[in-house]
Design an enzyme around this catalytic site. Structure first.
Site, PDB file in Angstrom:
ATOM      1  N   CYS A 257       0.800  -1.983  -3.853  1.00  0.00           N
ATOM      2  CA  CYS A 257      -0.231  -2.949  -3.505  1.00  0.00           C
ATOM      3  C   CYS A 257      -0.866  -2.634  -2.143  1.00  0.00           C
ATOM      4  O   CYS A 257      -1.547  -1.632  -2.008  1.00  0.00           O
ATOM      5  CB  CYS A 257       0.358  -4.363  -3.557  1.00  0.00           C
ATOM      6  SG  CYS A 257      -0.881  -5.653  -3.794  1.00  0.00           S
ATOM      7  N   LEU A 258      -0.633  -3.442  -1.119  1.00  0.00           N
ATOM      8  CA  LEU A 258      -1.208  -3.165   0.196  1.00  0.00           C
ATOM      9  C   LEU A 258      -0.674  -1.847   0.745  1.00  0.00           C
ATOM     10  O   LEU A 258      -1.407  -1.085   1.389  1.00  0.00           O
ATOM     11  CB  LEU A 258      -0.898  -4.314   1.162  1.00  0.00           C
ATOM     12  CG  LEU A 258      -1.574  -4.265   2.533  1.00  0.00           C
ATOM     13  CD1 LEU A 258      -3.090  -4.265   2.414  1.00  0.00           C
ATOM     14  CD2 LEU A 258      -1.122  -5.448   3.390  1.00  0.00           C
ATOM     15  N   GLN A 261      -2.676   0.938  -0.644  1.00  0.00           N
ATOM     16  CA  GLN A 261      -3.972   1.051   0.027  1.00  0.00           C
ATOM     17  C   GLN A 261      -3.826   1.692   1.409  1.00  0.00           C
ATOM     18  O   GLN A 261      -4.677   2.499   1.820  1.00  0.00           O
ATOM     19  CB  GLN A 261      -4.611  -0.330   0.135  1.00  0.00           C
ATOM     20  CG  GLN A 261      -4.920  -0.969  -1.212  1.00  0.00           C
ATOM     21  CD  GLN A 261      -5.102  -2.478  -1.128  1.00  0.00           C
ATOM     22  OE1 GLN A 261      -5.229  -3.046  -0.047  1.00  0.00           O
ATOM     23  NE2 GLN A 261      -5.104  -3.139  -2.276  1.00  0.00           N
ATOM     24  N   GLY A 301      -6.992  -8.156  -3.991  1.00  0.00           N
ATOM     25  CA  GLY A 301      -8.426  -8.363  -3.899  1.00  0.00           C
ATOM     26  C   GLY A 301      -9.147  -7.157  -3.341  1.00  0.00           C
ATOM     27  O   GLY A 301     -10.373  -7.185  -3.191  1.00  0.00           O
ATOM     28  N   PHE A 302      -8.400  -6.109  -3.000  1.00  0.00           N
ATOM     29  CA  PHE A 302      -8.962  -4.852  -2.508  1.00  0.00           C
ATOM     30  C   PHE A 302      -8.462  -3.727  -3.400  1.00  0.00           C
ATOM     31  O   PHE A 302      -7.429  -3.851  -4.053  1.00  0.00           O
ATOM     32  CB  PHE A 302      -8.547  -4.600  -1.053  1.00  0.00           C
ATOM     33  CG  PHE A 302      -9.164  -5.566  -0.074  1.00  0.00           C
ATOM     34  CD1 PHE A 302     -10.287  -5.211   0.660  1.00  0.00           C
ATOM     35  CD2 PHE A 302      -8.626  -6.833   0.111  1.00  0.00           C
ATOM     36  CE1 PHE A 302     -10.869  -6.099   1.554  1.00  0.00           C
ATOM     37  CE2 PHE A 302      -9.197  -7.736   1.005  1.00  0.00           C
ATOM     38  CZ  PHE A 302     -10.319  -7.361   1.724  1.00  0.00           C
ATOM     39  N   HIS A 343       2.556  -4.707  -9.180  1.00  0.00           N
ATOM     40  CA  HIS A 343       3.861  -5.160  -8.710  1.00  0.00           C
ATOM     41  C   HIS A 343       4.954  -4.826  -9.723  1.00  0.00           C
ATOM     42  O   HIS A 343       5.201  -5.602 -10.660  1.00  0.00           O
ATOM     43  CB  HIS A 343       3.838  -6.670  -8.451  1.00  0.00           C
ATOM     44  CG  HIS A 343       3.052  -7.067  -7.247  1.00  0.00           C
ATOM     45  ND1 HIS A 343       3.539  -7.920  -6.281  1.00  0.00           N
ATOM     46  CD2 HIS A 343       1.816  -6.711  -6.835  1.00  0.00           C
ATOM     47  CE1 HIS A 343       2.631  -8.083  -5.335  1.00  0.00           C
ATOM     48  NE2 HIS A 343       1.565  -7.359  -5.662  1.00  0.00           N
ATOM     49  N   GLU A 345       8.085  -4.937  -9.482  1.00  0.00           N
ATOM     50  CA  GLU A 345       9.296  -5.761  -9.433  1.00  0.00           C
ATOM     51  C   GLU A 345       9.230  -6.920 -10.418  1.00  0.00           C
ATOM     52  O   GLU A 345      10.223  -7.614 -10.653  1.00  0.00           O
ATOM     53  CB  GLU A 345       9.535  -6.277  -8.019  1.00  0.00           C
ATOM     54  CG  GLU A 345       8.732  -7.481  -7.597  1.00  0.00           C
ATOM     55  CD  GLU A 345       7.266  -7.185  -7.349  1.00  0.00           C
ATOM     56  OE1 GLU A 345       6.471  -8.145  -7.285  1.00  0.00           O
ATOM     57  OE2 GLU A 345       6.897  -5.996  -7.239  1.00  0.00           O
TER      58      GLU A 345
END
Length: 371
Positions: A257-258, A261, A301-302, A343, A345
């Site tokens: 996720c983040l 990025q 959202g990115f 995700h 997990e």
């Protein structure tokens, strides 16, 4: 217990659109970017996911609160959403292992929520008009005053939020005598990620979001993990530099996720804010390497700019979102590095992608063999 005389409440969107509903009984006003999740279960995990920090959550399921809450079903120690919008809020709950009703849970954390909203119309509106800031008001504040306050709420683009949710001090998870040692950078990490790593014989030291490579390296880890989290990845300059230094040493690293990025940005690959993000537990992803499909849990959202990733000579796309072709996974050709946008997990969500944790362990084993 009946709440038939609840006060009228409003949801005001940044473009001036108003949706009316009723307060669940907690008085106040809250602001944040409005988004929606399509999951039919797992609302407590959603509400406590640090990736949702600062966002007003619209639940697309018609009933919220019907199975209560349980202390084991949290992803952080407190609610992370800024507010809740739902159709039917269940004040009574029925489940064998529920410990508390959702209203009592919200009251302890003073979370403002609005129910009796036409959430089908609201979700359709957000899909057509894009993510935007919004306000929930249950205290009678005038629309004019809400509009003025809403204009002062910063946009999510350019907003650094990991510092709001990350641990302040390092801490340990797992068995100190485990086979593998993992240094995890907490950009907004979920508890079930740590459970998945610990269950694979890992001892994890979790570091604040702004920890340097030297600090992570002092643990003498076998691998590095970059977690999920909220906000725009672009302002995360220190995590990007930490990621660059890990890659320079070609040490095993896994990002989600983040963290995914951040790894892209560390290599000069840009990200962008999506018109509408992906949030739910039924998102279809194609594994390009195997040709297999996965149903995944997503919350972002990115996204990474696909064209820039395809043009990078040292990267390849490993997974793509079936609905819109956005990048869902990538790996480096010359480094021990891979990441996914979703995700694995599965909390909440399906278990199709948990193999990625095993892949991380396999990469660590390969690195040990190489040395």
């Amino acid at each position: 217990m009946k709440y038939s005389n609840r006060e009228q409440a409003v949801l005001l969107l940044a473009d001036g659109t108003i949706f009316y509903g009723k307060s669940i009984g907690i008085t106040g006003t809250t602001f944040g970017e409005v988004c929606y999740n399509t999951g039919m279960t797992g609302y407590q995990e959603i509400f406590t996911d640090p990736s949702y920090y600062g966002q007003i959550m619209v639940a697309s399921n018609a009933h919220i609160g019907n199975y209560g809450t349980n202390a084991e079903e949290i992803e952080a120690d407190k609610v992370m959403i800024a507010g809740l919008v739902c159709k039917n809020f269940s004040f009574n709950h029925s489940r064998v292992n529920s410990e508390e009703g959702l209203k009592d849970y919200f009251e302890r954390q003073n979370l403002v929520a609005i129910s009796d909203v036409d959430t089908r119309a609201l979700v359709s509106y957000i899909r057509d008009n894009g993510a935007m800031n919004a306000a929930i008001c249950t205290d009678g504040t005038s629309i004019e005053e809400l509009k003025a306050k809403l204009q002062e709420v910063p946009d999510m683009k350019g907003l650094e939020l990991s510092s709001k949710v990350s641990t302040k001090e390092p801490y340990f998870i797992g068995n100190p005598d485990a086979k593998y040692k993992i240094a995890a950078l907490d950009l907004g990490i979920k508890k079930n990620i740590l459970r998945n790593l610990a269950s694979r014989d890992c001892y994890i030291k979790v570091y604040p979001y702004d920890a340097t490579y030297e600090q992570l390296k002092s643990f003498n880890p076998d691998g590095y993990f970059l977690s999920n989290g909220p906000g725009d990845p672009d302002p995360l300059i220190v995590p990007q530099e930490t990621a660059r230094q890990i890659l320079e040493k070609n040490e095993p690293v896994f990002g989600i996720c983040l963290g995914h990025q951040v790894l892209a940005l560390a290599n000069g690959i840009p990200t962008y804010k999506m018109f509408n993000g992906h949030r739910g537990i039924n998102h279809p992803v194609k594994n390009i390497l195997t040709g297999e499909g996965e149903i995944t849990s997503q919350n972002h959202g990115f996204a990474v700019v696909r064209e820039a990733l395809e043009a990078h000579p040292d990267f390849e796309i490993t997974h793509e979102h079936v609905n819109d072709g956005t990048v869902a996974g990538m790996r480096m050709k010359s480094k021990n590095c891979f990441s996914v946008q979703y995700h694995p997990e599965a909390s909440p969500g399906p278990h199709d992608a948990t193999y990625l944790f095993d892949q991380f362990i396999a990469n660590i084993e390969k690195a040990k063999t190489a040395y």
